[in-house]
Design a protein around this motif. Structure first.
Motif, PDB file in Angstrom:
ATOM      1  N   HIS A 152       0.890  -1.428  -0.084  1.00 31.42           N
ATOM      2  CA  HIS A 152      -0.012   0.088  -0.154  1.00 31.42           C
ATOM      3  C   HIS A 152       0.876   1.363  -0.008  1.00 31.42           C
ATOM      4  O   HIS A 152       1.850   1.257   0.806  1.00 31.42           O
ATOM      5  N   ASP A 190       0.574   5.347   0.677  1.00 34.00           N
ATOM      6  CA  ASP A 190      -0.390   6.189   0.892  1.00 34.00           C
ATOM      7  C   ASP A 190      -0.062   7.580  -0.061  1.00 34.00           C
ATOM      8  O   ASP A 190       1.136   7.911  -0.618  1.00 34.00           O
ATOM      9  N   PRO A 224      -0.659   4.697   7.821  1.00 34.07           N
ATOM     10  CA  PRO A 224      -1.733   3.792   7.120  1.00 34.07           C
ATOM     11  C   PRO A 224      -1.140   2.681   6.389  1.00 34.07           C
ATOM     12  O   PRO A 224      -1.611   1.578   6.262  1.00 34.07           O
ATOM     13  N   CYS A 225      -0.139   3.088   5.267  1.00 34.56           N
ATOM     14  CA  CYS A 225       0.297   2.153   4.555  1.00 34.56           C
ATOM     15  C   CYS A 225       1.022   0.644   5.178  1.00 34.56           C
ATOM     16  O   CYS A 225       0.559  -0.262   4.525  1.00 34.56           O
ATOM     17  N   ARG A 267      -0.220  -0.478   8.060  1.00 33.27           N
ATOM     18  CA  ARG A 267      -1.270  -1.194   8.606  1.00 33.27           C
ATOM     19  C   ARG A 267      -1.857  -2.032   7.480  1.00 33.27           C
ATOM     20  O   ARG A 267      -2.212  -3.325   7.508  1.00 33.27           O
ATOM     21  N   LYS A 268      -2.256  -1.284   6.322  1.00 27.53           N
ATOM     22  CA  LYS A 268      -3.009  -1.832   5.080  1.00 27.53           C
ATOM     23  C   LYS A 268      -2.134  -3.041   4.647  1.00 27.53           C
ATOM     24  O   LYS A 268      -2.592  -3.951   4.127  1.00 27.53           O
ATOM     25  N   GLU A 328      -2.381  -6.146   6.936  1.00 28.07           N
ATOM     26  CA  GLU A 328      -3.723  -6.623   6.627  1.00 28.07           C
ATOM     27  C   GLU A 328      -4.003  -7.436   5.415  1.00 28.07           C
ATOM     28  O   GLU A 328      -4.501  -8.502   5.544  1.00 28.07           O
ATOM     29  N   GLU A 329      -3.583  -6.634   4.476  1.00 30.94           N
ATOM     30  CA  GLU A 329      -3.734  -7.519   3.202  1.00 30.94           C
ATOM     31  C   GLU A 329      -3.008  -8.952   3.059  1.00 30.94           C
ATOM     32  O   GLU A 329      -3.401  -9.837   2.615  1.00 30.94           O
TER      33      GLU A 329
END
Ligand SMILES: [Zn+2]
Lengths: 405, 129
Positions: free
Chosen positions: A260, A262, A277-278, A280-281, A284-285
């Motif tokens: 990811h 951002d 956020p990148c 975390r994402k 998660e992915e």
């Protein structure tokens, strides 16, 4: 969930069958090609194959602050000729600190598509260090690295991302009540890991006091909070599941990939600088693709070039809750026999950090851990590993989940 | 398509010591870095507005490589207009604090080979403090 797992097991399952890495040093008396070949032949020997078995070659540039003589934009073509092997795919990939993990992703996808069955992914990095600096020969490098900071920020003469990392760290310490002394535990723990790694750049133990007394580079960061300037190379041999099984060698599967980026560059104009956020994402992915949970991860390598971001990444990736990682580090919960061993290699601070090589060096460490080859720093019964890399000042992240075959 | 680079336009204003930003009336948002569209609603109907020049110090450090730019403090300033910008900050590192009010100013500086005007922010003494 079941369907996802089926998709993953059925499709996203590429084997790493060999891994090699040179020791990481400030300065090598060898060029990038020689370093690459040292790592590549170590990986080939581990996989029990020869250079002519390779039918895909994937790499990254040899660095940014590099002497013109060491630059080879056609490195894969030259290597293909040297190996005297026909290849179905070649590429040199560039996107900052995640570059070699993207090269690995591309190689894995070529294998999944059935276009390549044995692929080489490698990176070799060289750096012009202070004592080699020759203004006539290297002046352009100043403008090249300054250009990374875009048309607005570069006007302030920024030369290294540490400026942003320092500010992000300062803000994080302010928001979460982390003291300067707290932060000093990070390099101490990483050095403890590196003391057991004969390929690490720095192996002599350090104390919290050493960190606090070391020179301030970019406040609040001291020199012992920072990754060093490093050179080295790493290589991985990838194969389809079938080829890996036919060869009958130890293997580690890539079972999940997350990526990811951002919409930011170095710091978020609208969001919070203390959140990534990148990261975390991407985690998660990667977990979702592999059908795993964060608790399933037995060992992880995290791309933390500075002590502050190291702590923040442990939280953003989901290993600890926000504001709680520093306590865990102080309590040795991230060490080899801790609840989640992170950066058993010594991390960027002590293993050393040639940025284009780092993601592959991280995979190398996890490969050793999952195949029981990590020696003194072996994490007991490690079966699931994670690798994280980032670019910018954590503006983009990639995570790969690796599992023992 | 005709395209007027909003970054060039912004830097043109800066060189005449004016800090102007594209503003989207629909979203009531200031846009940084300057763009030719609103990143929130996509509108291309933007208006250049001069900022108030007031903000707060969000984070700061010192320039570790004073090669192309003179030594001193670099910081991120959160403008009253709701965007964060990198800037030179006047004052000594030890005397600055996160959250401190700052006001806009400009300085002429030679960056590498080029002489230019850049924005900077100056700490404001808090009234009654
Ligand atoms: Zn809008």
């Amino acid at each position: 969930m079941h369907e996802n797992r089926y998709w993953v097991v059925g499709i996203l399952r590429v084997a790493i069958i060999g891994a090699g890495m040179t020791p990481i040093r400030r300065k090598w008396d060898r060029g990038s090609r020689e370093l690459a070949l040292m790592a590549i032949f170590e990986a080939l020997d581990m996989a029990g194959i020869g250079p002519r078995d390779i039918n895909g070659i994937f790499t990254v540039p040899q660095g940014y602050i590099i002497d013109p003589e060491d630059v080879d934009w056609l490195a894969t073509q030259h290597l293909g000729e040297y190996f005297f092997t026909d290849t179905k795919a070649q590429a040199m990939v560039e996107i900052g600190g995640v570059s070699s993990l993207v090269a690995l992703k591309y190689a894995a996808f070529e294998i999944l598509m059935g276009r390549c069955n044995i692929a080489l992914v490698y990176a070799a990095e060289k750096q012009v260090v202070r004592e080699e600096w020759n203004p006539q020969r290297h002046m352009y490098l100043l403008y090249l690295v300054n250009g990374f900071y875009g048309p607005l920020d570069k006007r302030y003469g920024i030369m290294k991302p540490i400026v942003y990392y320092a500010m992000i760290t300062q803000r994080y310490m302010y928001e979460y009540g982390v003291s300067r002394e707290d932060l000093a535990y990070v390099p101490v723990v990483l050095r403890k890991h590196a003391s057991m790694n004969e390929k690490a750049q720095f192996r002599d133990p350090i104390t919290v006091e050493d960190v606090l007394k070391s020179k301030v580079v970019c406040p609040p960061l001291h020199i012992l909070d920072c990754c060093p300037t490093s050179e080295g190379a790493a290589a991985l041999i990838l194969a389809s599941e079938k080829v890996a099984k036919d060869l009958g060698v130890d293997r580690v599967y890539i079972t999940g990939i997350g990526e990811h980026h951002d919409p930011t560059s170095f710091f978020p104009v609208y969001g919070s600088a203390t959140e990534f956020p990148c990261a975390r994402k991407a985690m998660e992915e990667a977990l979702q693709k592999s059908g795993r949970k964060i608790k399933d991860i037995d060992v992880a390598e995290v791309y933390g070039p500075f002590s502050g971001t190291e702590v923040m990444l442990y939280e953003e990736l989901g290993f600890f809750r926000k504001g709680e990682a520093i306590q865990a580090i102080k309590e040795d919960r991230t060490t080899i026999d801790g609840e989640i061993p992170i950066n058993t290699s010594g991390g960027r601070l002590s293993l050393g950090h040639p940025p284009h090589v780092t993601p592959l060096a991280e995979v190398y460490e996890i490969f050793l851990q999952l195949t029981g080859r990590a020696g003194q720093r072996q994490v007991k019964d490690a079966e699931v590993g994670a690798v994280h890399a980032e670019h910018g000042a954590v503006n983009g992240s990639m995570v790969m989940i690796l599992e023992k075959g | 398509m005709e395209f007027e680079d909003p970054i060039k336009k912004f830097l043109g204003y800066i060189s005449s010591r004016k800090f102007m930003l594209p503003y989207c009336g629909k979203c009531d948002k200031y846009i940084y870095p300057p763009r030719n569209f609103c990143p929130f609603c996509g509108s291309r109907n933007l208006e250049w507005r001069e900022i108030s020049g007031r903000g707060k110090l969000y984070a700061f450090t010192t320039n570790p490589d004073p090669i192309l730019f003179p030594p001193g403090v670099l910081g991120i300033v959160e403008l009253d207009e709701g965007v964060k910008v990198l800037s030179r900050i006047d004052g000594k590192y030890e005397d600055l604090k996160i959250g401190m009010p700052v006001r806009l100013d400009f300085m002429e500086v030679t960056v590498g080979r080029e002489k230019m005007v850049v924005h900077k922010f100056v700490p404001v003494k808090e009234e009654g403090g």
